[in-house]
Design an enzyme around this catalytic site. Structure first.
Site, PDB file in Angstrom:
ATOM      1  N   MET A  82       2.217   4.890   1.395  1.00  0.00           N
ATOM      2  CA  MET A  82       2.315   5.445   2.618  1.00  0.00           C
ATOM      3  C   MET A  82       1.000   5.662   3.520  1.00  0.00           C
ATOM      4  O   MET A  82       0.150   5.921   2.721  1.00  0.00           O
ATOM      5  CB  MET A  82       3.118   6.718   2.583  1.00  0.00           C
ATOM      6  CG  MET A  82       4.430   6.648   1.930  1.00  0.00           C
ATOM      7  SD  MET A  82       5.713   5.806   2.777  1.00  0.00           S
ATOM      8  CE  MET A  82       6.202   7.218   4.079  1.00  0.00           C
ATOM      9  N   SER A 115       2.276  -1.093   8.874  1.00  0.00           N
ATOM     10  CA  SER A 115       2.856  -1.340  10.191  1.00  0.00           C
ATOM     11  C   SER A 115       1.773  -1.799  11.433  1.00  0.00           C
ATOM     12  O   SER A 115       2.230  -2.862  12.004  1.00  0.00           O
ATOM     13  CB  SER A 115       3.667  -0.264  10.657  1.00  0.00           C
ATOM     14  OG  SER A 115       4.737  -0.096   9.845  1.00  0.00           O
ATOM     15  N   GLY A 148       0.981  -1.216   0.064  1.00  0.00           N
ATOM     16  CA  GLY A 148       0.024   0.130  -0.045  1.00  0.00           C
ATOM     17  C   GLY A 148       0.658   1.072  -0.014  1.00  0.00           C
ATOM     18  O   GLY A 148       2.043   1.051   0.233  1.00  0.00           O
ATOM     19  N   GLU A 194       8.422  -3.273   6.088  1.00  0.00           N
ATOM     20  CA  GLU A 194       9.345  -2.677   5.115  1.00  0.00           C
ATOM     21  C   GLU A 194       9.891  -3.693   4.082  1.00  0.00           C
ATOM     22  O   GLU A 194      11.085  -3.343   3.441  1.00  0.00           O
ATOM     23  CB  GLU A 194      10.459  -1.785   5.942  1.00  0.00           C
ATOM     24  CG  GLU A 194       9.746  -0.841   6.919  1.00  0.00           C
ATOM     25  CD  GLU A 194       8.960   0.309   6.321  1.00  0.00           C
ATOM     26  OE1 GLU A 194       9.275   0.454   5.128  1.00  0.00           O
ATOM     27  OE2 GLU A 194       8.148   0.739   7.058  1.00  0.00           O
ATOM     28  N   VAL A 254      15.892   5.448  -2.178  1.00  0.00           N
ATOM     29  CA  VAL A 254      15.591   5.574  -0.864  1.00  0.00           C
ATOM     30  C   VAL A 254      15.926   6.821   0.088  1.00  0.00           C
ATOM     31  O   VAL A 254      17.240   7.158  -0.031  1.00  0.00           O
ATOM     32  CB  VAL A 254      16.582   4.174  -0.159  1.00  0.00           C
ATOM     33  CG1 VAL A 254      16.140   4.187   1.477  1.00  0.00           C
ATOM     34  CG2 VAL A 254      16.137   3.014  -0.692  1.00  0.00           C
ATOM     35  N   ILE A 295      14.512   7.568   3.788  1.00  0.00           N
ATOM     36  CA  ILE A 295      13.789   7.149   4.939  1.00  0.00           C
ATOM     37  C   ILE A 295      12.932   8.528   5.420  1.00  0.00           C
ATOM     38  O   ILE A 295      13.678   9.511   5.808  1.00  0.00           O
ATOM     39  CB  ILE A 295      14.395   6.588   6.021  1.00  0.00           C
ATOM     40  CG1 ILE A 295      15.127   5.287   5.525  1.00  0.00           C
ATOM     41  CG2 ILE A 295      13.551   5.998   7.301  1.00  0.00           C
ATOM     42  CD1 ILE A 295      14.495   4.129   4.802  1.00  0.00           C
TER      43      ILE A 295
END
Length: 196
Positions: free
Chosen positions: A11, A16, A9, A86, A168, A170
């Site tokens: 963000m 989580s 999905g 992740e 990437v 984070i």
């Protein structure tokens, strides 16, 4: 029968919190789970699965050199389930190793992650999960700017959208917005918060 699952999905789609919920449901029935997460995501600390609503758990950090099959076999070869957060950051070999866990150890593996990056390209882990997973499920959320389904991740820097750069970076709401296709290409600049 054990299977390899990929739940993806944009963000803010609840990946989580869903992984923590699944772990709780197994453990409530006295079934052991192995929690894993990419070592690249260190927002809450390396080896932490943390939801935006405040729940968190420790997990085995997956590094580039980690052999998922051997790690799981050494940790608990009779676990009821392996849960990986992740998963987009995993490498091709990790996905093959996760498939071996399913096929040889007969332990279900549920991987959660983003499908596409801010440039709208597949992450390596996501690409191979899409190819090798037995079951694929989209976790839905809404666009930051409208009520449509968010299918993309818009990177923001200094109050402006970013479409090029390293894959990437984070970050959370300070760096990314879940968006629909229209607002990916036409974000309302007046509604983007400038982060210092």
């Amino acid at each position: 029968m054990a299977q390899l699952f990929f739940r993806y999905g944009a963000m803010n789609s609840g990946k989580s919190i869903e992984i923590l919920k699944v772990a709780h449901n197994y453990e409530e029935q006295n079934k052991r789970v192995i929690l894993m997460t990419s070592a690249l995501d260190d927002r809450a600390g390396v080896g932490m699965i943390a939801s935006r609503i405040g729940f968190e758990r420790t997990a085995i950090p997956v590094k580039h050199e980690t052999d998922l099959f051997e790690t799981i076999r050494e940790t608990d070869p009779h676990a009821a389930c392996v849960l990986i957060d992740e998963a987009q950051f995993l490498q091709k070999h990790h996905i093959f190793e996760a498939a071996r866990v399913v096929d040889e150890l007969h332990i279900p593996v549920m991987a959660f992650g983003l499908k596409n990056d801010f440039r709208n390209e597949l992450f390596e882990g996501s690409k191979y999960l899409l190819l090798y997973a037995d079951k694929i499920e989209e976790m839905k959320t809404i666009c930051w700017f409208c009520a449509k389904k968010a299918i993309m991740n818009l990177r923001i820097h200094d109050g402006k959208p970013v479409y090029e750069g390293e894959q990437v970076l984070i970050g959370g709401n300070e760096s990314y917005y879940p968006v629909c296709r229209h607002h990916y290409f036409h974000p309302p600049l007046d509604k983007i918060e400038h982060q210092d």
